[in-house]
Design a protein around this motif. Structure first.
Motif, short mmCIF file in Angstrom:
data_model
loop_
_atom_site.label_atom_id
_atom_site.label_comp_id
_atom_site.label_asym_id
_atom_site.label_seq_id
_atom_site.Cartn_x
_atom_site.Cartn_y
_atom_site.Cartn_z
N UNK A 199 0.83 -1.25 -0.13
CA UNK A 199 0.32 -0.24 -0.35
C UNK A 199 0.84 0.77 0.02
N UNK A 200 0.15 2.49 -1.16
CA UNK A 200 0.94 3.97 -0.72
C UNK A 200 1.77 3.61 -1.17
N UNK A 201 2.33 2.51 -2.33
CA UNK A 201 3.87 2.83 -3.17
C UNK A 201 3.40 4.17 -4.21
N UNK A 253 -1.56 17.58 -11.82
CA UNK A 253 -1.35 15.60 -12.20
C UNK A 253 -2.85 15.31 -11.27
N UNK A 254 -2.45 14.00 -11.82
CA UNK A 254 -3.35 12.89 -11.59
C UNK A 254 -2.31 11.75 -10.84
N UNK A 255 -1.99 11.76 -9.47
CA UNK A 255 -0.63 10.67 -9.00
C UNK A 255 -1.52 9.75 -7.93
N UNK A 256 -0.81 8.34 -8.42
CA UNK A 256 -1.52 7.35 -7.78
C UNK A 256 -0.97 6.97 -6.78
N UNK A 257 -1.62 6.22 -5.49
CA UNK A 257 -0.96 5.45 -4.51
C UNK A 257 -1.37 4.03 -4.77
N UNK A 258 -0.38 3.17 -4.57
CA UNK A 258 -1.20 1.97 -4.90
C UNK A 258 -1.90 1.29 -3.21
#
Length: 360
Positions: free
Chosen positions: A20-22, A38-43
């Motif tokens: 999680x959270x990568x 920006x569309x930044x994702x976290x796992x």
């Protein structure tokens, strides 16, 4: 050779742990990255997917997410194994959703542009049985402030106050629900929802098509945008996969004792890459941030250490990290501890002389 068959990918000992959270996002090393858009994702921790942060801050975010779920022989297989994947990098992911002696199901996500992701689900039989009789694949999209959902068999559009979420691909049935656990219980048409209440999840079944031999796959595209502009035609997933893989192939070979140390080195390079931003506002060159979410801005201390790391793998980015920090210097000689490209965020208390140590 594309994403379907990469025997040489394991030779790189790429990062392979799903947790999680990568961070996951398009890098300023590959093209334009806007801090505002920006569309930044976290796992996600247990599912194959990401939650995307729109950059508005903790208190006023519109959270959107994308995940893939599969059923094998009628049983959900939605918990992603922790390790042993082909690649879990900051801008492309190639993970196993299900694998045994009879069947292998994988999901690939590749960032193409800022807020634009190419994806593929692949099912390959390891025995005589056809995967079409065993596998169903679904994409789940969510927006916590959706006001309208429209679509057809090739396109889904979720509208919210600040952004649009667009999903394209070969789609079949659609389900909507405010709970992930009840997704498959409510079947409806995307166009049936238009109101102020929030739709939390929209689930779409992918139409898996035969490729070669005993394999199936379905491609899709996930896009987050502030306005419905003309959509550029996306390149092939294979070509973008090769570009992302090429970054790691071109890195210098470090002095390591085993594969685990090499994997840790590549993981560090992956983390450095996603946190590079393109020129914007008052910053005329590439610059770095501690993390694209939540800190987002340029911080003097971190830029110095990023430059120290980058001088071993990419001297140009190392120089830009220092130049960007020095460009914020005031007439008095003072360099802010933190800086935002518009200049609206400027931390005015001091920091340790990290830049001096970087350039010596």
């Amino acid at each position: 050779m594309g994403a379907e068959d990469r025997d040489d990918i394991t030779a790189l000992t790429l990062p392979d742990v799903w947790a999680e959270h990568q961070l996951f996002g398009f890098s300023g090393m590959d093209g334009e990255v806007s801090l505002d858009d920006a569309a930044v994702g976290t796992t996600l921790g247990d599912r194959a997917g990401f939650v995307f942060h729109d950059g508005s801050g903790w208190d006023d975010e519109e959270l959107k997410s994308l995940s893939v779920a599969v059923e094998v022989d009628g049983r959900p297989c939605n918990v992603v194994p922790k390790c042993g994947h082909r690649a879990v990098c900051s801008d492309f992911v190639d993970i196993t959703l299900f694998g045994d002696d009879t069947l292998l199901v994988r999901a690939v996500f590749v960032t193409w542009r800022d807020g634009d992701i190419l994806g593929r689900v692949t099912a390959e039989s390891q025995d005589h049985r056809s995967p079409s009789d065993r596998v169903r694949a679904f994409v789940v999209c969510s927006s916590d402030r959706a006001t309208r959902v429209i679509g057809d068999s090739k396109r889904l559009l979720i509208e919210s106050p600040r952004q649009y979420l667009e999903m394209t691909g070969c789609l079949t049935e659609t389900w909507m629900s405010d709970s992930y656990d009840t997704l498959r219980q409510i079947t409806c048409s995307p166009a049936s929802y238009n109101g102020p209440e929030s739709v939390k999840y929209v689930c779409l079944e992918l139409a898996l098509e035969k490729t070669s031999g005993n394999a199936l796959h379905c491609d899709f595209r996930f896009r987050i945008a502030k306005q419905l502009d003309t959509v550029a035609e996306a390149p092939s997933l294979e070509s973008e996969y090769e570009k992302k893989l090429g970054y790691y192939q071109a890195l210098p070979r470090p002095c390591v004792r085993n594969d685990d140390e090499h994997r840790a080195f590549l993981k560090a390079c992956s983390a450095l890459k996603v946190n590079v931003c393109s020129p914007q506002g008052k910053i005329p060159c590439r610059w770095t941030t501690p993390d694209r979410w939540p800190h987002r801005y340029m911080w003097l201390w971190d830029s110095a250490f990023h430059a120290m790391g980058y001088r071993h793998i990419n001297g140009g980015v190392a120089e830009d990290a220092v130049r960007a920090a020095l460009h914020t210097q005031e007439d008095s000689g003072y360099i802010p501890m933190a800086f935002e490209p518009t200049g609206n965020f400027n931390v005015t208390f001091g920091s340790t002389p990290g830049i001096a140590g970087t350039v010596t």
